[in-house]
Design a protein around this motif. Sequence first.
Motif, PDB file in Angstrom:
ATOM      1  N   TYR A 109       0.808  -0.949  -0.303  1.00 44.98           N
ATOM      2  CA  TYR A 109      -0.100   0.299  -0.156  1.00 44.98           C
ATOM      3  C   TYR A 109       1.058   1.225  -0.124  1.00 44.98           C
ATOM      4  O   TYR A 109       0.241   2.124  -0.499  1.00 44.98           O
TER       5      TYR A 109
ATOM      6  N   VAL B 199       2.030  -6.083   2.506  1.00 43.33           N
ATOM      7  CA  VAL B 199       1.616  -6.721   2.909  1.00 43.33           C
ATOM      8  C   VAL B 199       1.908  -7.915   2.876  1.00 43.33           C
ATOM      9  O   VAL B 199       1.787  -8.462   3.810  1.00 43.33           O
TER      10      VAL B 199
ATOM     11  N   PRO C  68      -3.572 -13.398  11.882  1.00 39.82           N
ATOM     12  CA  PRO C  68      -3.972 -11.719  13.062  1.00 39.82           C
ATOM     13  C   PRO C  68      -4.410 -11.307  12.386  1.00 39.82           C
ATOM     14  O   PRO C  68      -4.365 -10.479  11.271  1.00 39.82           O
ATOM     15  N   ASN C  69      -5.115  -9.856  13.419  1.00 39.40           N
ATOM     16  CA  ASN C  69      -5.329  -8.414  13.086  1.00 39.40           C
ATOM     17  C   ASN C  69      -4.098  -7.936  12.278  1.00 39.40           C
ATOM     18  O   ASN C  69      -2.985  -7.937  12.257  1.00 39.40           O
ATOM     19  N   GLY C  70      -4.780  -7.281  10.634  1.00 40.11           N
ATOM     20  CA  GLY C  70      -4.181  -7.308   9.899  1.00 40.11           C
ATOM     21  C   GLY C  70      -2.848  -7.415   9.427  1.00 40.11           C
ATOM     22  O   GLY C  70      -2.436  -6.534   8.966  1.00 40.11           O
ATOM     23  N   SER C  71      -3.234  -8.738   9.032  1.00 45.19           N
ATOM     24  CA  SER C  71      -1.474  -9.530   8.896  1.00 45.19           C
ATOM     25  C   SER C  71      -2.099 -10.081   7.008  1.00 45.19           C
ATOM     26  O   SER C  71      -1.036 -10.343   6.718  1.00 45.19           O
ATOM     27  N   GLY C  72      -2.973  -9.319   6.813  1.00 46.70           N
ATOM     28  CA  GLY C  72      -3.188  -9.303   5.036  1.00 46.70           C
ATOM     29  C   GLY C  72      -4.327 -10.377   4.411  1.00 46.70           C
ATOM     30  O   GLY C  72      -4.604 -10.728   3.208  1.00 46.70           O
ATOM     31  N   LYS C  73      -5.319 -10.425   5.512  1.00 49.36           N
ATOM     32  CA  LYS C  73      -6.305 -11.672   4.995  1.00 49.36           C
ATOM     33  C   LYS C  73      -7.816 -11.210   3.911  1.00 49.36           C
ATOM     34  O   LYS C  73      -8.332 -11.437   2.720  1.00 49.36           O
ATOM     35  N   THR C  74      -7.446 -10.090   4.190  1.00 49.21           N
ATOM     36  CA  THR C  74      -8.790  -9.245   3.334  1.00 49.21           C
ATOM     37  C   THR C  74      -8.407  -8.404   2.558  1.00 49.21           C
ATOM     38  O   THR C  74      -8.932  -8.955   1.280  1.00 49.21           O
ATOM     39  N   THR C  75      -7.188  -8.236   2.228  1.00 47.77           N
ATOM     40  CA  THR C  75      -6.231  -7.899   1.350  1.00 47.77           C
ATOM     41  C   THR C  75      -5.983  -9.081   0.242  1.00 47.77           C
ATOM     42  O   THR C  75      -6.633  -8.792  -1.131  1.00 47.77           O
TER      43      THR C  75
ATOM     44  N   GLU D 122     -14.222 -13.479   6.469  1.00 49.55           N
ATOM     45  CA  GLU D 122     -15.185 -13.895   7.390  1.00 49.55           C
ATOM     46  C   GLU D 122     -16.815 -14.357   7.361  1.00 49.55           C
ATOM     47  O   GLU D 122     -17.395 -13.192   8.378  1.00 49.55           O
TER      48      GLU D 122
ATOM     49  N   HIS E  46     -11.221 -15.521  11.753  1.00 49.40           N
ATOM     50  CA  HIS E  46      -9.523 -15.843  13.075  1.00 49.40           C
ATOM     51  C   HIS E  46      -9.286 -17.392  14.323  1.00 49.40           C
ATOM     52  O   HIS E  46      -8.724 -17.206  14.435  1.00 49.40           O
TER      53      HIS E  46
HETATM   54  N1  LIG Z   1      -6.701   1.215   1.537  1.00 51.29           N
HETATM   55  C1  LIG Z   1      -5.369   0.534   2.684  1.00 51.29           C
HETATM   56  N2  LIG Z   1      -4.372   1.289   2.808  1.00 51.29           N
HETATM   57  C2  LIG Z   1      -3.234   1.405   2.813  1.00 51.29           C
HETATM   58  N3  LIG Z   1      -3.371   0.500   4.166  1.00 51.29           N
HETATM   59  C3  LIG Z   1      -4.946  -0.767   4.051  1.00 51.29           C
HETATM   60  C4  LIG Z   1      -5.477  -0.473   2.998  1.00 51.29           C
HETATM   61  N4  LIG Z   1      -6.381  -1.394   3.580  1.00 51.29           N
HETATM   62  C5  LIG Z   1      -5.779  -2.169   4.233  1.00 51.29           C
HETATM   63  N5  LIG Z   1      -3.942  -1.756   4.754  1.00 51.29           N
HETATM   64  C6  LIG Z   1      -3.484  -1.950   5.379  1.00 51.29           C
HETATM   65  O1  LIG Z   1      -2.819  -3.646   4.824  1.00 51.29           O
HETATM   66  C7  LIG Z   1      -2.612  -4.474   6.620  1.00 51.29           C
HETATM   67  C8  LIG Z   1      -3.660  -5.300   5.825  1.00 51.29           C
HETATM   68  O2  LIG Z   1      -4.600  -4.853   5.881  1.00 51.29           O
HETATM   69  P1  LIG Z   1      -6.132  -6.154   5.862  1.00 51.29           P
HETATM   70  O3  LIG Z   1      -7.195  -5.694   6.272  1.00 51.29           O
HETATM   71  O4  LIG Z   1      -5.742  -6.996   4.563  1.00 51.29           O
HETATM   72  O5  LIG Z   1      -5.837  -7.114   7.544  1.00 51.29           O
HETATM   73  P2  LIG Z   1      -6.741  -9.082   8.145  1.00 51.29           P
HETATM   74  O6  LIG Z   1      -5.696  -9.613   7.972  1.00 51.29           O
HETATM   75  O7  LIG Z   1      -7.809  -8.562   6.764  1.00 51.29           O
HETATM   76  O8  LIG Z   1      -7.310  -7.862   9.818  1.00 51.29           O
HETATM   77  P3  LIG Z   1      -8.243  -7.954  10.216  1.00 51.29           P
HETATM   78  O9  LIG Z   1      -7.613  -9.736  11.004  1.00 51.29           O
HETATM   79  O10 LIG Z   1      -8.486  -6.758  11.361  1.00 51.29           O
HETATM   80  O11 LIG Z   1      -9.561  -7.622   9.393  1.00 51.29           O
HETATM   81  C9  LIG Z   1      -3.060  -3.578   7.436  1.00 51.29           C
HETATM   82  O12 LIG Z   1      -1.513  -3.009   7.852  1.00 51.29           O
HETATM   83  C10 LIG Z   1      -3.743  -2.175   7.206  1.00 51.29           C
HETATM   84  O13 LIG Z   1      -3.691  -1.390   7.370  1.00 51.29           O
END
Ligand SMILES: Nc1ncnc2c1ncn2[C@@H]1O[C@H](COP(=O)(O)OP(=O)(O)OP(=O)(O)O)[C@@H](O)[C@H]1O
Length: 209
Positions: A11, A17, A36-43, A158, A190
Amino acid sequence: MISVENLTKQYKAGKPVFKGISETFESGRCIGIFGPNGSGKTTFLRILSVNSFPTSGTVLYNGINIHEEPGKYLGHLGLVHDEESLPLHLTAGELLEWILRKRKLWDNGGSGKIQEIFDRLSLPEYHDPMGTYSTGMKKKAQIAAAFIVKPDVLIMDEPLRGLDQTTRGVVTRMIGEARGRGALIFMSSHSAENLSELFDDQLEFPMKK
Ligand SMILES: Nc1ncnc2c1ncn2[C@@H]1O[C@H](COP(=O)(O)OP(=O)(O)OP(=O)(O)O)[C@@H](O)[C@H]1O
């Protein structure tokens, strides 16, 4: 089949990520996405659903680059992600009818199919606008919208979050049935607790960089 080749998402300057993910996912398998939270799953799931583009690398669906030719892919996809993205002025029933018509799957049995899936998910309010729904009710509407088209690829971020125990059981069975008819399923969670029999493979985030 989906092949991910050398997939990287960054990003901002600094740490990506994830970097260089290469994996092949066969049809009829359910892939658990953990971390864990913020690890990249949603991305990762947003890239697989063409809601985001990779910084580099490709995602191929049966050989089609999904970011270059999304029209050849999106008709095969069922998606459960952020429930706030629902069109809240529509009823859940209207949403499903719109989806079936858009995919050219609407026929005389359409209303019956819609009733059947909402009976199964226990959403008798499917004639009410979704803006009046609780979080769990919105999640049920999204799940119904994803499953009603019998998609070849199901991407779910999720899907069980916010659902009561009974509905979790129903959705878990629906996922098993979709896998049984050959759908390729990606599902983040999770915790793998009580779900381990559902997953054929697991991806752990953060991936090695
Ligand atoms: N649009 C964006 N712009 C900048 N950084 C982003 C953006 N979307 C996600 N990130 C960053 O990318 C990283 C991964 O985020 P992501 O949402 O993929 O995590 P996750 O594993 O799905 O988390 P969670 O379990 O909290 O849902 C995080 O550091 C987040 O801050």
